[in-house]
Scaffold this motif. Sequence first.
Motif, mmCIF file in Angstrom:
data_model
loop_
_atom_site.group_PDB
_atom_site.id
_atom_site.type_symbol
_atom_site.label_atom_id
_atom_site.label_comp_id
_atom_site.label_asym_id
_atom_site.label_seq_id
_atom_site.Cartn_x
_atom_site.Cartn_y
_atom_site.Cartn_z
ATOM 1 N N SER A 1 33.638 -2.955 19.236
ATOM 2 C CA SER A 1 33.714 -2.541 20.519
ATOM 3 C C SER A 1 34.634 -1.613 21.321
ATOM 4 O O SER A 1 34.412 -1.236 22.293
ATOM 5 N N THR A 2 35.467 -1.119 20.375
ATOM 6 C CA THR A 2 36.463 -0.392 20.843
ATOM 7 C C THR A 2 36.034 1.171 21.266
ATOM 8 O O THR A 2 36.307 1.879 22.056
ATOM 9 N N LYS A 3 34.733 1.448 20.371
ATOM 10 C CA LYS A 3 34.167 2.582 20.597
ATOM 11 C C LYS A 3 33.473 2.642 21.794
ATOM 12 O O LYS A 3 32.907 3.837 22.229
ATOM 13 N N PHE A 4 33.143 1.687 22.704
ATOM 14 C CA PHE A 4 32.204 1.705 23.754
ATOM 15 C C PHE A 4 33.081 1.392 25.143
ATOM 16 O O PHE A 4 34.001 0.576 24.971
ATOM 17 N N THR A 5 33.006 2.236 26.243
ATOM 18 C CA THR A 5 33.520 1.846 27.619
ATOM 19 C C THR A 5 32.624 1.537 28.345
ATOM 20 O O THR A 5 31.605 2.195 28.614
ATOM 21 N N GLN A 6 32.530 0.283 28.816
ATOM 22 C CA GLN A 6 31.770 -0.370 29.737
ATOM 23 C C GLN A 6 32.645 -0.977 30.925
ATOM 24 O O GLN A 6 33.761 -1.346 30.796
ATOM 25 N N PRO A 7 31.871 -0.899 32.354
ATOM 26 C CA PRO A 7 32.660 -1.060 33.588
ATOM 27 C C PRO A 7 33.425 -2.670 33.237
ATOM 28 O O PRO A 7 34.420 -3.017 33.641
ATOM 29 N N ALA A 8 32.517 -3.750 32.610
ATOM 30 C CA ALA A 8 32.963 -5.186 32.339
ATOM 31 C C ALA A 8 33.363 -5.281 31.116
ATOM 32 O O ALA A 8 32.754 -4.841 29.934
ATOM 33 N N LYS A 9 34.582 -6.079 30.997
ATOM 34 C CA LYS A 9 34.957 -6.733 29.642
ATOM 35 C C LYS A 9 33.940 -7.526 28.974
ATOM 36 O O LYS A 9 33.387 -8.308 29.946
ATOM 37 N N ARG A 10 33.700 -7.515 27.989
ATOM 38 C CA ARG A 10 32.753 -8.473 27.263
ATOM 39 C C ARG A 10 33.692 -9.742 26.443
ATOM 40 O O ARG A 10 34.891 -9.129 25.679
ATOM 41 N N PRO A 11 33.556 -10.998 26.595
ATOM 42 C CA PRO A 11 34.009 -11.697 25.588
ATOM 43 C C PRO A 11 33.575 -11.708 24.295
ATOM 44 O O PRO A 11 32.432 -11.472 23.947
ATOM 45 N N MET A 12 34.548 -11.480 23.347
ATOM 46 C CA MET A 12 34.302 -11.306 21.959
ATOM 47 C C MET A 12 33.343 -12.190 21.200
ATOM 48 O O MET A 12 32.449 -11.857 20.502
#
Length: 311
Positions: free
Chosen positions: A264-275
């Motif tokens: 997930s660290t490789k992607f930037t998205q406006p909303a955080k995702r629960p892992m």
Amino acid sequence: MDTATQKSNKPKILITGANGLLGQKLVEQLVVEGKFEVIATGKGPCRLNSVGFVYQDLDITDPNQVENVISQLAPDTIIHGAAMTNVDQCELNQEDCVLVNVKATEYLVRAAEKVKSHFIFVSTDFIFSGENGPYDEEAEAAPVNFYGETKLTGENLVKSSNTSWAIARTVLVYGIANDLSRSNIILWVKSSLEAGKEIQVVDDQVRTPTLAEDLAAGCILIAEQKAAGVFNISGSDVLTPYEMAMMTADYFGLNKDLIKRTDSTKFTQPAKRPMKTGFIIDKARKLLGFEPKTFRTGIGILSKQIILARS
């Protein structure tokens, strides 16, 4: 006895968001089962293929319209599946998200209270932090994005209502519906690999992916039994997106070398995702008789639907 009289003897069930993926599956299954008089509602024209139901145009963000439609139709049960579910859009357009996910739910709950409808609210694993999933129904909510916050607020509105209620929480719903271009992980992996494209898929998130037909079946079990309380209605396979992608490639006999493991660290998205979310579904199995398909079976069902959609 004529059909009109027979029809009115059945309890009425009203579906919000009937043009969406879950809505279409709900209407199809309810019509086939024939236990309810089915009222499908949505914004704008009807996009459903099936017959045997009544369609009602309804803007759930308009309190007067909600009040009028619900009081006139007086449904015995309401399944509120309509929502703004694009997590990044919710983060970027918070006012719209509140209007659809919170305000509309409030209007529907108030209207349901007046006619004493059993109110079933469709919720999400995104009300959780994702620190220690899979979760059961008693787990403490702690959303990490705005979408999750609005769905949790919706849940609380439902819980504090003066009508009988149930909450059906679900996870990563996938499926194919008529007239919907919305993709899902199976379709994305299949089309990318068929085109010979390399894809990056995360392996540090965990979900219990849910076939849309299974979610619909779970909601209908709640409706038929007038079950009350919170129920986890999801698939039972605890998988990472990377594992889902590999299983999809396997099923269709596609090149797995094109699937690249990432995080997930490789992607930037406006909303955080629960892992790590996903659900423990023991309660729904025991109390409702809910039994979801395996993810592999789900891929097979989608595969048949893809062929049918093209014919």
